[in-house]
Write an enzyme that holds these catalytic residues in place. Structure first.
Site, PDB file in Angstrom:
ATOM      1  N   HIS A 157      36.433  18.359  37.988  1.00 24.88           N
ATOM      2  CA  HIS A 157      37.780  18.502  37.412  1.00 24.88           C
ATOM      3  C   HIS A 157      38.375  17.126  37.118  1.00 24.88           C
ATOM      4  O   HIS A 157      39.022  16.921  36.092  1.00 24.88           O
ATOM      5  CB  HIS A 157      38.718  19.199  38.401  1.00 24.88           C
ATOM      6  CG  HIS A 157      38.298  20.576  38.788  1.00 24.88           C
ATOM      7  ND1 HIS A 157      37.848  20.897  40.040  1.00 24.88           N
ATOM      8  CD2 HIS A 157      38.262  21.727  38.069  1.00 24.88           C
ATOM      9  CE1 HIS A 157      37.573  22.187  40.107  1.00 24.88           C
ATOM     10  NE2 HIS A 157      37.799  22.717  38.922  1.00 24.88           N
ATOM     11  N   MET A 212      41.255  26.300  38.548  1.00 28.44           N
ATOM     12  CA  MET A 212      41.623  27.272  39.582  1.00 28.44           C
ATOM     13  C   MET A 212      41.811  26.526  40.907  1.00 28.44           C
ATOM     14  O   MET A 212      41.711  27.119  41.989  1.00 28.44           O
ATOM     15  CB  MET A 212      40.557  28.359  39.708  1.00 28.44           C
ATOM     16  CG  MET A 212      40.408  29.163  38.415  1.00 28.44           C
ATOM     17  SD  MET A 212      39.831  30.845  38.658  1.00 28.44           S
ATOM     18  CE  MET A 212      38.236  30.557  39.385  1.00 28.44           C
ATOM     19  N   VAL A 257      29.458  17.219  35.861  1.00 25.87           N
ATOM     20  CA  VAL A 257      29.383  16.167  36.879  1.00 25.87           C
ATOM     21  C   VAL A 257      28.535  16.705  38.030  1.00 25.87           C
ATOM     22  O   VAL A 257      28.665  17.870  38.415  1.00 25.87           O
ATOM     23  CB  VAL A 257      30.794  15.771  37.375  1.00 25.87           C
ATOM     24  CG1 VAL A 257      30.716  14.715  38.463  1.00 25.87           C
ATOM     25  CG2 VAL A 257      31.619  15.263  36.198  1.00 25.87           C
ATOM     26  N   LEU A 272      40.002  21.245  43.672  1.00 25.20           N
ATOM     27  CA  LEU A 272      39.543  20.242  42.703  1.00 25.20           C
ATOM     28  C   LEU A 272      38.431  19.365  43.269  1.00 25.20           C
ATOM     29  O   LEU A 272      38.444  18.995  44.439  1.00 25.20           O
ATOM     30  CB  LEU A 272      40.729  19.363  42.287  1.00 25.20           C
ATOM     31  CG  LEU A 272      41.906  20.116  41.665  1.00 25.20           C
ATOM     32  CD1 LEU A 272      43.009  19.150  41.274  1.00 25.20           C
ATOM     33  CD2 LEU A 272      41.470  20.956  40.465  1.00 25.20           C
TER      34      LEU A 272
HETATM   35  O1  PAF Z   1      36.748  27.282  34.674  1.00 24.31           O
HETATM   36  C1  PAF Z   1      37.692  27.691  35.382  1.00 24.31           C
HETATM   37  O2  PAF Z   1      38.041  27.090  36.401  1.00 24.31           O
HETATM   38  C2  PAF Z   1      38.435  28.949  34.983  1.00 24.31           C
HETATM   39  O3  PAF Z   1      37.573  29.894  34.438  1.00 24.31           O
HETATM   40  C3  PAF Z   1      39.615  28.675  34.033  1.00 24.31           C
HETATM   41  C4  PAF Z   1      39.150  28.122  32.702  1.00 24.31           C
HETATM   42  C5  PAF Z   1      40.589  27.712  34.681  1.00 24.31           C
HETATM   43  C6  PAF Z   1      40.360  29.977  33.740  1.00 24.31           C
HETATM   44  O4  PAF Z   1      40.860  30.557  34.907  1.00 24.31           O
END
Ligand code: PAF
Length: 294
Positions: free
Chosen positions: A38, A31, A177, A34
């Site tokens: 991520h 989402m 992390v 970052l």
């Molecule tokens: O974990 C997340 O950031 C969200 O739940 C995802 C998997 C991108 C779905 O919107």
């Protein structure tokens, strides 16, 4: 690196990669906002796959009324700059109507697993997650899709949906992390003041202590949950919502612990910010080295 906004363009690019070039695709759904959590997924996707796609989409369907959808941190320029350094091939950043076109009415609900823990506190949340993940997997059709163990219940639900709907992607779950303090990295940590971040680190300390106690031979679930509760409740800035020990696949609540993969999950509030974290017990190592150890 190309930024793609349209779902049709994303599908046709991915189809070409698969069919004409016979290369593997890794998808990292995010989402945005970052952080190193991520980026660890992106690094692993880069290592395992020929082509890496990162999706950036703040999914309205997984936010309840009164949650932080409107205020959720968004900075595609910063995210793009970060991903350039990681040699990502495509960013899929669709506007809402590309994912949910007018008249959208089909949702995915992973029954049973979705109604407990986070699902109790956030009704409809996992229906939103399962729906968007299914759409993203259908659009990109990746060989591998990467998720973090921090959202442990989400990972279990996604594994189940991929199995039940016979989707042709393998789900890879990578370790949480953490900040130096032990606090699990999360985009929502941006809401915390420095002293709140320090206080929130008690969640990981409590989970780590419970894991150590399990490893030392304790097999009564209630003893471990009590230990976690006592440690967290001793920190005045942190308000515990739940601590629970579950089977690592079915989420069945356990009191007598054994040697199967299990998860101890916690949700707590620091101010208005809801934080979740977990630790796994007896997580199975995958053959490529990835595991779900928190
Ligand atoms: O974990 C997340 O950031 C969200 O739940 C995802 C998997 C991108 C779905 O919107």
């Amino acid at each position: 690196m190309e930024i793609i906004n349209r779902r049709q363009r994303m599908s046709s690019v991915a189809r070409k990669i698969r069919r004409e070039q016979d290369r593997t695709i890794g998808l990292v759904p995010t989402m945005g906002a970052l952080h190193e959590g991520h980026l660890s997924l992106v690094r692993e996707a880069r290592r395992m796959c020929d082509v890496v796609v990162v999706s950036v989409f703040v999914n309205p369907a997984q936010f309840g009324p009164g949650e932080d959808f409107a205020h959720y941190p968004r900075d595609l320029t910063k995210d793009t700059a970060l991903l350039t350094d990681y040699n990502v091939d495509y960013i899929f950043a669709p506007p809402i109507e590309e994912i949910y076109p007018k008249g959208f009415s089909t949702y995915v609900n992973v029954e049973g697993l979705s109604e407990q823990l986070e699902g109790t506190a956030r009704p409809g949340h996992f229906r939103g997650v399962a729906t968007v993940v299914t759409i993203l997997l259908n659009v990109v059709r990746p060989d591998f899709a990467f998720f973090g163990q921090k959202d442990g219940q989400q990972a279990i639900i996604i594994r189940r949906l991929v199995r039940d709907l016979a989707l042709d992607s393998e789900i890879i779950v990578l370790p949480t992390v953490r900040e130096d303090t032990g606090l699990a990295m999360s985009s929502r940590n941006l809401y915390l003041k420095p002293e709140e971040q320090q206080a929130a680190a008690v969640i990981h300390r409590a989970l780590a202590k419970a894991k150590e106690t399990y490893r030392a031979g304790e097999r009564h679930g209630a003893k471990l949950t009590e230990l976690v509760r006592t440690m967290i409740e001793a920190e005045p800035r942190v308000r515990l919502d739940y601590v629970s020990i579950m089977d690592g696949e079915t989420l069945e609540k356990l009191d007598k612990l054994d040697e199967r993969p299990m998860m101890i999950a916690v949700a707590a509030y620091v101010g208005k910010t809801r934080l979740i974290d977990n630790t796994t017990l007896n997580a199975t190592k995958k053959k490529d080295g990835a595991s779900a150890q928190a």
